[in-house]
Write a protein that holds these residues in place. Structure first.
Motif, short mmCIF file in Angstrom:
data_model
loop_
_atom_site.label_atom_id
_atom_site.label_comp_id
_atom_site.label_asym_id
_atom_site.label_seq_id
_atom_site.Cartn_x
_atom_site.Cartn_y
_atom_site.Cartn_z
N LEU A 117 0.83 -1.21 0.00
CA LEU A 117 0.00 0.00 0.00
C LEU A 117 0.86 1.26 0.00
N SER A 118 1.96 1.23 0.75
CA SER A 118 2.82 2.41 0.77
C SER A 118 3.52 2.59 -0.58
N TRP A 119 3.83 1.46 -1.27
CA TRP A 119 4.40 1.56 -2.62
C TRP A 119 3.39 2.21 -3.55
N LEU A 120 2.13 1.85 -3.42
CA LEU A 120 1.07 2.40 -4.26
C LEU A 120 0.97 3.91 -4.06
N ARG A 121 1.22 4.37 -2.81
CA ARG A 121 1.17 5.81 -2.51
C ARG A 121 2.45 6.52 -2.91
N GLY A 122 3.50 5.72 -3.16
CA GLY A 122 4.77 6.32 -3.54
C GLY A 122 5.65 6.68 -2.37
N ASP A 123 5.38 6.15 -1.19
CA ASP A 123 6.21 6.45 0.00
C ASP A 123 6.47 5.17 0.79
N GLU A 124 7.10 4.20 0.11
CA GLU A 124 7.31 2.89 0.72
C GLU A 124 8.11 3.00 2.02
N GLU A 125 7.64 2.27 3.05
CA GLU A 125 8.28 2.34 4.35
C GLU A 125 8.11 1.01 5.07
N GLU A 132 -0.78 -0.76 14.20
CA GLU A 132 -0.91 -0.09 12.89
C GLU A 132 -1.17 -1.13 11.80
N LEU A 133 -0.49 -2.28 11.89
CA LEU A 133 -0.71 -3.35 10.91
C LEU A 133 -2.14 -3.87 10.98
N GLN A 134 -2.65 -4.03 12.20
CA GLN A 134 -4.03 -4.50 12.38
C GLN A 134 -5.03 -3.50 11.81
N LYS A 135 -4.73 -2.21 11.98
CA LYS A 135 -5.60 -1.16 11.46
C LYS A 135 -5.65 -1.22 9.93
N ILE A 136 -4.47 -1.42 9.32
CA ILE A 136 -4.40 -1.52 7.86
C ILE A 136 -5.18 -2.73 7.38
N SER A 137 -4.98 -3.88 8.06
CA SER A 137 -5.63 -5.12 7.65
C SER A 137 -7.15 -5.05 7.76
N SER A 138 -7.63 -4.34 8.77
CA SER A 138 -9.08 -4.26 9.00
C SER A 138 -9.77 -3.20 8.15
N ASP A 139 -9.00 -2.36 7.47
CA ASP A 139 -9.58 -1.32 6.63
C ASP A 139 -10.31 -1.98 5.45
N PRO A 140 -11.59 -1.71 5.27
CA PRO A 140 -12.37 -2.35 4.20
C PRO A 140 -11.84 -2.04 2.80
N ASN A 141 -11.10 -0.93 2.66
CA ASN A 141 -10.56 -0.57 1.35
C ASN A 141 -9.24 -1.26 1.02
N THR A 142 -8.66 -1.93 2.03
CA THR A 142 -7.33 -2.51 1.85
C THR A 142 -7.29 -3.53 0.71
N LYS A 143 -8.25 -4.46 0.69
CA LYS A 143 -8.23 -5.52 -0.31
C LYS A 143 -8.27 -4.96 -1.73
N GLU A 144 -9.13 -3.98 -1.93
CA GLU A 144 -9.26 -3.37 -3.26
C GLU A 144 -7.96 -2.68 -3.67
N LYS A 145 -7.35 -1.98 -2.71
CA LYS A 145 -6.10 -1.27 -3.00
C LYS A 145 -4.97 -2.24 -3.31
N VAL A 146 -4.94 -3.36 -2.59
CA VAL A 146 -3.90 -4.36 -2.83
C VAL A 146 -4.04 -4.94 -4.22
N GLN A 147 -5.29 -5.22 -4.65
CA GLN A 147 -5.51 -5.75 -6.00
C GLN A 147 -5.08 -4.76 -7.06
N GLU A 148 -5.33 -3.48 -6.79
CA GLU A 148 -4.88 -2.43 -7.71
C GLU A 148 -3.36 -2.42 -7.79
N ALA A 149 -2.71 -2.56 -6.63
CA ALA A 149 -1.24 -2.58 -6.60
C ALA A 149 -0.70 -3.78 -7.37
N PHE A 150 -1.33 -4.94 -7.22
CA PHE A 150 -0.89 -6.12 -7.94
C PHE A 150 -0.92 -5.89 -9.45
N ARG A 151 -1.98 -5.24 -9.91
CA ARG A 151 -2.11 -4.97 -11.35
C ARG A 151 -1.00 -4.03 -11.82
#
Length: 312
Positions: A117-125, A132-151
């Motif tokens: 997700l941070s790569w997708l934003r352009g600020d990989e860290e 913080e990891l749990q917050k990211i995982s539980s975000d309903p938008n995470t799955k969609e963003k990850v699929q976008e990143a994969f593409r």
């Protein structure tokens, strides 16, 4: 009698010396030499594996001889080997021979997801905070963003999206072992924290205070070395594109770090069990534990001792 096991996968010895009840291979506590331990009445005898062929007339060209040559390397990954045990997976295909919890797999997935997700934003860290990891995982938008990143990643690398997903899944499986070791390391750090607490309790007891101080001197460089190992592996696996472009070398690096850390953590197993659940207060139990801990640290981590396990 059952069918003989495959000596390419199991320690399937032929010679009758390896049928002695209760016998096993392990490293000696002092010299770390691979030996075959057998019960001799009231005592336990230790026969160096390098002497077994000569002492018992085992042919140098036999499968038994080949298996004995493997014992020393195998004992880097397990503390004890009995005849007919399976050969550690590390020697067969590079995977780990020990198991981990699902929680460690989820932490590894969370870390890689955060990096994607941070790569997708352009600020990989590097994200290490579990909440913080749990917050990211539980975000309903995470799955969609990850699929976008994969593409996007697949397009940049000129490969199929499925190839990216498969490699990400594989690196998550490898990093899960690092997370298990990080969890194990937290228990070692807790011992150091408890030494500080006990030092405060025994501050008026000069002899005990000096003993604790010697232990802290011994354990400090050990902890700093462990810290560097985790910092290094985090730094080498913090960029998704670098992982994917150098996939096999990255897997090899993760496995090498995993094996080295696991080898060193194996010797802490008994000490961690002794500290587990111990009430930190002035008591004869604590004083006995302090003596055991000092002996353990002095035996394994004297300043002059090389980081590499002796005799392995």
């Amino acid at each position: 009698m059952g069918e003989k096991q495959d000596p390419s996968v199991f320690f399937a010895f032929d010679h009758k010396i390896f049928t002695v009840e209760g016998a096993y291979f392990s490293l000696t506590h002092d010299t770390k030499e691979p030996c075959y331990f057998v019960n001799l009445g009231e005592i336990k005898g230790a026969i160096p594996t390098k002497s077994l062929c000569r002492e018992f007339g085992i042919d140098d060209e036999s499968s038994d001889s080949e298996l004995l040559a493997t014992i020393g390397r195998a004992l880097k990954y397990v503390q004890e080997i009995r005849p007919n045990d399976s050969i550690p997976k590390e020697l067969l295909d590079g995977s780990a021979s020990w198991s981990i919890d699902d929680a460690h797999k989820e932490i590894a997935r969370g870390r890689i997801t955060a990096q994607i997700l941070s790569w997708l934003r352009g600020d990989e860290e590097i994200v290490l905070n579990l909440s913080e990891l749990q917050k990211i995982s539980s975000d309903p938008n995470t799955k969609e963003k990850v699929q976008e990143a994969f593409r996007e990643i697949a397009e940049k690398l000129g490969v199929q999206r499925e190839d990216v997903v498969a490699k990400i899944d594989e690196i998550i499986r490898e990093l899960a072992y690092i997370e298990a070791l990080r969890d194990h390391y937290s228990k070692i750090k807790k011992i150091n924290t408890n030494l500080g607490r006990i030092a405060s309790i025994y501050r008026r007891d000069r002899a005990t205070s000096e003993e604790i101080n010697r232990m802290q001197i011994l354990i400090d460089p050990v902890l700093r070395r462990f810290d560097r190992e985790f910092i290094d592996i985090d730094a080498q696996t913090c960029e998704v594109m670098v992982i994917l472009k150098n996939f096999q070398p990255t897997v090899d690096t993760v496995r090498k770090t995993r094996d080295e850390l696991h080898q060193h953590f194996m010797i802490w197993r008994e000490m961690l069990e002794k500290w587990d659940g111990m009430i930190i207060e002035e008591s004869s139990e604590i004083e006995r534990l302090l003596r055991d801990t000092y002996q353990f640290l002095a035996r394994n981590y004297m300043q002059a001792q090389n980081w590499r396990l002796g005799g392995v």
